[in-house]
Design a protein around this motif. Sequence first.
Motif, PDB file in Angstrom:
ATOM      1  N   VAL A 244       0.836  -1.203   0.000  1.00 58.98           N
ATOM      2  CA  VAL A 244       0.000   0.000   0.000  1.00 58.98           C
ATOM      3  C   VAL A 244       0.867   1.248   0.000  1.00 58.98           C
ATOM      4  O   VAL A 244       0.594   2.221  -0.720  1.00 58.98           O
TER       5      VAL A 244
ATOM      6  N   THR B 105       2.195   1.827  -3.454  1.00 56.50           N
ATOM      7  CA  THR B 105       1.159   2.310  -4.372  1.00 56.50           C
ATOM      8  C   THR B 105       0.831   3.775  -4.134  1.00 56.50           C
ATOM      9  O   THR B 105       0.742   4.575  -5.080  1.00 56.50           O
ATOM     10  N   LEU B 106       0.652   4.150  -2.871  1.00 53.59           N
ATOM     11  CA  LEU B 106       0.271   5.532  -2.576  1.00 53.59           C
ATOM     12  C   LEU B 106       1.409   6.508  -2.837  1.00 53.59           C
ATOM     13  O   LEU B 106       1.163   7.664  -3.200  1.00 53.59           O
TER      14      LEU B 106
ATOM     15  N   ALA C  75      -7.154   6.592  -3.282  1.00 54.93           N
ATOM     16  CA  ALA C  75      -6.479   5.466  -2.643  1.00 54.93           C
ATOM     17  C   ALA C  75      -7.264   4.173  -2.826  1.00 54.93           C
ATOM     18  O   ALA C  75      -6.678   3.117  -3.110  1.00 54.93           O
ATOM     19  N   ARG C  76      -8.572   4.232  -2.670  1.00 55.26           N
ATOM     20  CA  ARG C  76      -9.378   3.018  -2.832  1.00 55.26           C
ATOM     21  C   ARG C  76      -9.271   2.472  -4.248  1.00 55.26           C
ATOM     22  O   ARG C  76      -9.157   1.262  -4.448  1.00 55.26           O
TER      23      ARG C  76
ATOM     24  N   VAL D 247      -5.501   1.034  -4.721  1.00 54.37           N
ATOM     25  CA  VAL D 247      -5.094  -0.105  -3.889  1.00 54.37           C
ATOM     26  C   VAL D 247      -5.991  -1.314  -4.112  1.00 54.37           C
ATOM     27  O   VAL D 247      -5.521  -2.442  -4.260  1.00 54.37           O
TER      28      VAL D 247
ATOM     29  N   GLU E   2      -9.849  -3.220  -2.781  1.00 60.13           N
ATOM     30  CA  GLU E   2     -10.311  -3.728  -1.492  1.00 60.13           C
ATOM     31  C   GLU E   2      -9.765  -5.116  -1.165  1.00 60.13           C
ATOM     32  O   GLU E   2      -9.829  -5.558  -0.012  1.00 60.13           O
TER      33      GLU E   2
ATOM     34  N   ARG F 214      -6.691  -5.847  -1.183  1.00 62.34           N
ATOM     35  CA  ARG F 214      -5.389  -5.652  -0.539  1.00 62.34           C
ATOM     36  C   ARG F 214      -5.505  -4.961   0.813  1.00 62.34           C
ATOM     37  O   ARG F 214      -4.667  -5.173   1.694  1.00 62.34           O
ATOM     38  N   ALA F 215      -6.525  -4.146   0.994  1.00 65.02           N
ATOM     39  CA  ALA F 215      -6.681  -3.421   2.252  1.00 65.02           C
ATOM     40  C   ALA F 215      -8.063  -2.779   2.299  1.00 65.02           C
ATOM     41  O   ALA F 215      -8.694  -2.547   1.260  1.00 65.02           O
TER      42      ALA F 215
ATOM     43  N   ILE G 115      -9.713   0.688   3.257  1.00 58.97           N
ATOM     44  CA  ILE G 115      -9.279   2.070   3.435  1.00 58.97           C
ATOM     45  C   ILE G 115     -10.487   2.937   3.760  1.00 58.97           C
ATOM     46  O   ILE G 115     -11.517   2.881   3.082  1.00 58.97           O
TER      47      ILE G 115
ATOM     48  N   ILE H  51      -5.947   2.673   7.228  1.00 60.54           N
ATOM     49  CA  ILE H  51      -5.833   1.509   6.350  1.00 60.54           C
ATOM     50  C   ILE H  51      -5.697   0.252   7.203  1.00 60.54           C
ATOM     51  O   ILE H  51      -4.759   0.122   7.992  1.00 60.54           O
TER      52      ILE H  51
END
Length: 296
Positions: free
Chosen positions: A118, A121-122, A193-194, A197, A199, A201-202, A204, A215
Amino acid sequence: MRENGGVTSASPRPWTSASPTLPTRLIATDLDGTLLRDDKSVSPRTVAALAAAEAAGIAVFFVTGRPARWMDVVSAVLHGHGTAICGNGAAVVDLHGGPTAPRFLTVRELAAPLALGVVETLRKVAPGTSFAVERTGGLHHEAAYPPLQLDLAESVAPAEKLLAPGTDAADQPVLKLLAHHPGLAPDVFLALARAAVGEDRANITRSSPTALLEISGPGVSKASTLELCCAEQGISPAEVVAFGDMPNDIEMLDWAGTSYAMGNAHPDVLAAASHLTTGNNDDGVATVIERILAER
């Protein structure tokens, strides 16, 4: 137990005094912006309502994004239960030992490799993002992460180092990854972010008025942990009344049989809840509890 594991706007629903279809067995309430007033106090009226609910046999769960060490705000109103869901569902905590000695009953951790993914990615999609890592033993953050709370860091280093397996805190489960952006609007950052990334994977979400994302592990939310706690006690969603005000409450409000958005709630929360009560500074939670008890 350790487990690895786009917000859209709509018109708010009108205020309604409708009662739950089944007798209420559990009240699940968020804290900041919901049960707590803006000065972080619990009003005498709310204290009395919570005590009356428990005296009537209704369990009260505090369900919050706060870490366990910030639960001193409700230490005077625990009454008999003392159980809280903290970190947006990442931990179930027994508060009877006080905020300096919380006992973790359940931990639903964010696996470090997922958190590192994450972060990577961010950093690509939102340059300028800074990170903090919330572990069971405390907060660790990057040098650029702003002091959003009066919370001393256990360590300061790049997120990649904070999440590395060889750190001193590596044996402490990661409860949440926090991501802050200095320039993006909060809901814009959340949607970005959603989408980036995913859902799988995490999970948020956000609860701060700033562009601060919270997260958790995939599938970990206030709702999913509350569901686990209720299942252990044989309580169905129809027997739960939930209260909230921010996007991190939406899944819980969707899950509960009866849900209330606060009058001060985020527009998406107003749209998600089945009912509306008055704001946190006007004892909106207490107002509903009093009516539930009066109608018994």
